[in-house]
Design an enzyme around this catalytic site. Sequence first.
Site, short mmCIF file in Angstrom:
data_model
loop_
_atom_site.label_atom_id
_atom_site.label_comp_id
_atom_site.label_asym_id
_atom_site.label_seq_id
_atom_site.Cartn_x
_atom_site.Cartn_y
_atom_site.Cartn_z
N TYR A 171 -15.53 18.73 -20.84
CA TYR A 171 -16.33 20.77 -21.27
C TYR A 171 -17.63 19.74 -22.69
CZ TYR A 171 -13.47 23.93 -19.06
OH TYR A 171 -13.09 24.38 -17.63
N ASP B 250 -7.32 9.07 -47.43
CA ASP B 250 -8.40 9.43 -46.94
C ASP B 250 -9.25 9.42 -47.75
OD1 ASP B 250 -7.33 12.14 -47.19
OD2 ASP B 250 -7.92 13.28 -45.03
N HIS C 95 -6.82 55.51 -16.52
CA HIS C 95 -5.92 54.63 -15.72
C HIS C 95 -5.37 54.54 -14.73
CE1 HIS C 95 -3.99 56.85 -19.12
NE2 HIS C 95 -4.88 58.51 -19.34
N SER D 95 -14.11 28.74 -2.13
CA SER D 95 -13.19 28.87 -1.78
C SER D 95 -12.77 26.95 -1.09
CB SER D 95 -12.12 29.67 -1.08
OG SER D 95 -11.22 29.61 -1.13
N LYS E 75 -16.32 33.68 0.46
CA LYS E 75 -16.17 33.85 -1.09
C LYS E 75 -16.57 33.26 -2.26
CE LYS E 75 -11.37 34.23 -2.36
NZ LYS E 75 -10.29 33.91 -3.17
N ASN F 75 -12.98 31.66 -16.15
CA ASN F 75 -12.49 30.86 -17.20
C ASN F 75 -12.85 31.49 -18.85
OD1 ASN F 75 -14.58 28.85 -18.40
ND2 ASN F 75 -13.79 27.54 -16.92
#
Length: 455
Positions: free
Chosen positions: A16, A92, A171, A295, A301, A309
Amino acid sequence: MDTASLMALSPLDGRYHEKVSSLRAIFSEYGLIRFRVMVEIRWIELLSEFGNLPEIPSLSAHAKQILNDIIDNFSLQDALRVKHIESGINHDVKAVEYFIKEKIGGNEELGAISEFIHFGCTSEDINNLSYGLMLQTARKQCILPALDDLLLLLRRFAHEHAHVPMLSRTHGQPATPTTVGKEIANIIARLQRQVDQLNNVQVLGKINGASGNYNAFVIAYPEADWQCLSKNFVTRLGLDWNAYTTQIEPHDCMAEFFAVMVRINNIILDFNRDTWGYIALNYFRQKSFSNEVGSSTMPHKVNPIDFENSEGNLGIANALYEHMIAKLPVSRWQRDLSDSTVLRNIGVAVGHSLLAYQSTSKGLEKLTPNLDVITADLDRHWEVLAEAVQTVMRRFKLEQPYEKLKSFTRGKRIDKISLQQFIADLPLPENAKKQLLELTPGEYIGYAEELASRI
């Protein structure tokens, strides 16, 4: 993708990489060093402006330009030089001080006041302000714009489909109808409220020495108003001043910031899961692209991968935020280093959040309501009008309206003919009976369209 990305441990720096590039200059080691350099330089600039410190005279325009150029032109090579200095001294923040002294070494005016770099400060004076500036910058430049983009898409979707009736589910069961736009409007209202709260979270900062009491400042210049100077400096950086701290700024404001981020992420997570469910019901179609594979074995699909994601990234982000919320406000006595590694992972949590926002936005842009399925589902469930019928019966004081509708509809699928026969047999005024006989599930939406249109 280059070979370095293929070898990255974190997907934020690998798979990414491009999607979170806006965070790199803010939360990376380079970013932290750059903010530290900025804080140190702004501190000596303020001391020179104070006027009551005779050893630190006002700086000339040329000297100020040299200092500003160090900030404005700070490069990766500069950051590497700081790291090289750190490798020799194993500290640092002190490495930043030495770096600045190197950079101004050729200027006599600045060289004369070089020992006032980091004057009176503990490392945490620099660190807390640097991390505060990180959060401020990321909120303004990255987080809020990404959320605004998502809200814009949600609003557009809500307005375009404000009028489209759909069966709601409570529900998981068929329930009083709503509209597609109103379902989205609910998310918008929740999300906007939290975005407003995020925008208003104070990011606090302090510069008050080794235990929060200005000891070193006061012993050197007892006549100066160091509390006023501290407040002036922190607020000039764009942060809110914290007057009461130990050696560290206690990070409560960070916990508040991350708590809002958790709520934002949970709302988006809720939306992702509901949308996933509506896609599974075929209420929403997803645009397909000829070059994509859904798929590896089932060619038909089109998976809701963007919402999935996003859900995964939100989970990672919230796990990190929740740890930081619990950990950062807790320190042993005046100071310990258990927060140091945790703070360095703020960018990881923000990175996974941004990935999630982008994924949800991408998924939303692919969605369109499947009107045939939505309409057919409404027409299969006339029992959802039982609420309307029993409520009108209550108005006109018919006996046991709820119980009669319960006996007639509970656990059954009622069609138009049987419901209208039930209504026709009721001792209602003709105008009320006519209204109920003409009512369809798709028309029983209350203010849903209005609410969605005005969000």
